[in-house]
Motif scaffolding. Sequence first.
Motif: not given
Length: 274
Positions: A135, A139, A160-162, A165
């Motif tokens: 991830t 990104q 960015r933390y997701d 995802e």
Amino acid sequence: MRYRTNGPEFDFPPFPGPPPVRYVLASTPRCGSNLLARALWHTGVAGFPEDYLADTYVLDYFERWGFTAENADELPASHIRALMKVRTSPNGVFGIKIHAGHLADLETDPHTLLSSPLYVRVERADRLRQAISYTIAEQTGVWIVDGTHLPASRARSEPRYDYEEIGRRLRMLDGDAETWDAYAERYGITPHVVVYEDLVAHYEESVRACLAFLGVDAPQHIPPPGISRQADGTTEEWVERFHRDAGRDVGRDVGRDAGRDVGRDAGFRFPRRR
């Protein structure tokens, strides 16, 4: 060049014929395959295994050698023959790295294209950290930090933390592992397995075991791979957040969209004759 290592300054001396030892690094994204590939290359006796069938690599070499869509049916074999000439180490070893996600997009089966090669399967025991690394790389655009030959890549954005995802990546990696399992069963392959965590903890021993599997003599000294690990405090923070979020979301399939292609660098489709 999209990748500087595709340039002629990184070639071996021209090899005079088909390499007697051919192998595939059977990998998945962020499993440690870059670490192992560079480690094997730097030994000088295991070729230079790279993602030669991925689209950006193929385009680099097509531009370098002037390949065109003419005789399209012969392009996969021509590409591999040209690579074997310059990416085979002097002792006759040629390697290539292939992600499971590329297999379905390739016009020619690598097992046939490389005439029944040996297989080194690279796995990561902690698949959650692998999914997080995947991830972050998607990104930021930073897939490898090479302190020996290439300048460190610069991030195009901050990670960015997701939760969703990461869950999709986790399920995609599960599917990729199943793809390699099925591939090995189809061809009766018994690969040599390298686990990333073992490679990091026992680097020299792991590299020597790979070379022994390939049937080549290891050099007296195993050099460092020349790349830096990218895991940092962000990874550990995201691991904690993901476990916390998953605990709040019991019963929900966080990877429900896992079957959808999410930014994967698909294998290059050789032009078809019209």
